[in-house]
Design an enzyme around this catalytic site. Structure first.
Site, PDB file in Angstrom:
ATOM      1  N   THR A   1       0.816  -1.214   0.000  1.00 41.17           N
ATOM      2  CA  THR A   1       0.000   0.000   0.000  1.00 41.17           C
ATOM      3  C   THR A   1       0.852   1.267   0.000  1.00 41.17           C
ATOM      4  O   THR A   1       1.889   1.333   0.658  1.00 41.17           O
ATOM      5  CB  THR A   1      -0.931  -0.002   1.226  1.00 41.17           C
ATOM      6  OG1 THR A   1      -1.766  -1.158   1.166  1.00 41.17           O
ATOM      7  CG2 THR A   1      -1.798   1.240   1.276  1.00 41.17           C
TER       8      THR A   1
ATOM      9  N   GLU B   1      -6.372  -5.663   3.654  1.00 39.00           N
ATOM     10  CA  GLU B   1      -6.291  -6.853   2.797  1.00 39.00           C
ATOM     11  C   GLU B   1      -7.465  -6.928   1.826  1.00 39.00           C
ATOM     12  O   GLU B   1      -7.964  -8.000   1.490  1.00 39.00           O
ATOM     13  CB  GLU B   1      -6.157  -8.127   3.641  1.00 39.00           C
ATOM     14  CG  GLU B   1      -4.877  -8.127   4.461  1.00 39.00           C
ATOM     15  CD  GLU B   1      -4.341  -9.508   4.769  1.00 39.00           C
ATOM     16  OE1 GLU B   1      -4.655 -10.457   4.027  1.00 39.00           O
ATOM     17  OE2 GLU B   1      -3.583  -9.626   5.748  1.00 39.00           O
TER      18      GLU B   1
ATOM     19  N   ILE C   1     -26.276  -5.089  23.838  1.00 36.83           N
ATOM     20  CA  ILE C   1     -26.693  -5.952  24.946  1.00 36.83           C
ATOM     21  C   ILE C   1     -26.104  -5.453  26.261  1.00 36.83           C
ATOM     22  O   ILE C   1     -26.761  -5.496  27.312  1.00 36.83           O
ATOM     23  CB  ILE C   1     -26.280  -7.411  24.669  1.00 36.83           C
ATOM     24  CG1 ILE C   1     -27.136  -7.983  23.535  1.00 36.83           C
ATOM     25  CG2 ILE C   1     -26.397  -8.271  25.925  1.00 36.83           C
ATOM     26  CD1 ILE C   1     -26.667  -9.328  23.004  1.00 36.83           C
TER      27      ILE C   1
END
Length: 382
Positions: free
Chosen positions: A125, A363, A337
């Site tokens: 990258t 990725e 929750i």
């Protein structure tokens, strides 16, 4: 060659105990310090976690893809930064050498990567080349018996502690796959400098930074496989495997999140009873468990196909898309929750909620996976 059932179960039991006894208790300290203690790193090396996918002849465990994802299911039960330390050696930091390296490159680097003596890093990258990797600008110009590298890589995992960079660089000007080559560059090579470690939303302890190559001279022997033009193709093959690995990690994290959510729901009382008895809480638990089951089955099926030698580009992309999105939904429900407690850093779900957001990006983003899935599906049915 696959392990026999008894040996595999012993390995899984050892990893499971290590996660439960050593890694989970160290999560809070890691979140605050951003550093993995040396004694834990040493134990990871002793367990062979840095060499899961490297052949025994080079000091690794040589696991099949199915065996590897089963181990990663267990490693996913704790902060992903622990797995990230070894993850590049297991995957993108070593697999380019496994797939395309010369005998000399394999003999020199793979034993050190398998033992954890050397941390590998995959430098693809760039500031202007993320999803559009084929547009990378880093160049490698031949100069006699050397190549001269110039360019900047961004968000490179484990770069601050890496001893070896697998660097994708342009050896020809045309915008095509055959213009990109891979070079194995030792971290101490003159002309290699590192940027400041990135400050990220989550995954404290999983280190990333820029890697800058400024007239960095490397010998021609650093060219992966001794051949120009194989870098991009090798990178894509490495990423297919890496996407299954990341999917397996997300399966493990989702299981941890569901377990934490259920434990909290059975202990927390409102209106005179545990909130686990309320149907809308049960619905969130049920949806999460069903999605986890589907994800686990997907990953195991794709891993088995890869072990049979089948092309799993489509399956790997399907797993990466579904499972990384799934764990995000499970993390969101786990926070819900927990209610207000889920927004407080005292509870692990708050940290995991931030940690899992990255999996839909690196990725190959979810959108890139959609493009791959569509391309491969159209190809299959045309």
């Amino acid at each position: 060659m696959a392990l026999d059932t008894e040996t595999l179960n012993l390995l899984l039991d050892a990893v499971r105990r290590f996660v439960t006894d050593r890694l989970v208790p160290a999560e809070d300290a890691l979140a605050h310090s951003g550093e993995i203690p040396d004694d834990i790193v040493a134990e990871m090396r002793d367990l062979g976690l840095f060499g899961l996918s490297i052949a025994p002849e080079y000091g690794g465990l040589g696991l099949t893809m199915e065996e590897e994802v089963r181990v990663v299911f267990e490693l996913g039960q704790t902060s992903p930064a622990f797995r990230s330390l070894a993850g590049t050696n297991i995957g993108i930091g070593s697999q380019s050498i496994v797939l395309a390296g010369t005998d000399e490159q394999r003999s020199h680097y793979l034993p050190k990567l398998a033992s954890g003596e050397l941390i590998g890093s995959f430098a693809l990258t760039e500031p202007d080349a993320g999803s559009d990797a084929i547009s990378l600008r880093t160049t490698a110009v031949r100069d006699g018996d050397h190549y001269v590298l110039n360019g900047t890589k961004r968000f490179i995992t484990n770069a601050p502690i890496a001893g070896l960079f697998s660097v994708m660089a342009r050896t020809a000007p045309e915008r095509k796959a055959s213009s990109i080559s891979c070079f194995l560059v030792d971290a101490g090579t003159p002309g290699v400098t590192l940027g400041k470690p990135d400050k990220k939303m989550g995954q404290a302890g999983a280190l990333t930074c820029d890697v800058i190559f400024d007239n960095c001279r490397v010998p021609a022997s650093a060219l992966l496989g001794g051949e120009e033009g194989n870098g991009f193709r090798t990178a894509m093959r490495v990423l297919d495997k890496g996407r299954l690995h990341i999917s397996a990690l997300c399966v493990g994290i989702a299981e941890r999140l569901i377990r934490d959510a259920v434990q909290y729901a059975t202990q927390r009382k409102q209106f005179g009873q545990p909130i686990s008895e309320f149907q809308l809480i049960q619905a969130m638990i049920a949806d999460s468990q069903a999605e986890l089951y589907a994800a686990r089955c997907m990953v195991l099926d794709a891993a088995r196909k890869r072990d049979r030698g089948e092309n799993t580009t489509l399956e790997a992309a399907c797993c990466k898309l579904y499972v990384t999105e799934m764990v995000g939904r499970v993390a969101d429900r786990a926070v819900q929750i927990h209610g207000g407690a889920g927004y407080i850093s005292e509870y692990a779900v708050e940290r995991f909620y931030r940690d899992v957001r990255l999996f839909r990006i690196f990725e190959g983003t979810s959108q890139i996976q959609q493009l791959v899935i569509a391309r491969e599906t159209i190809k299959a049915y045309s």
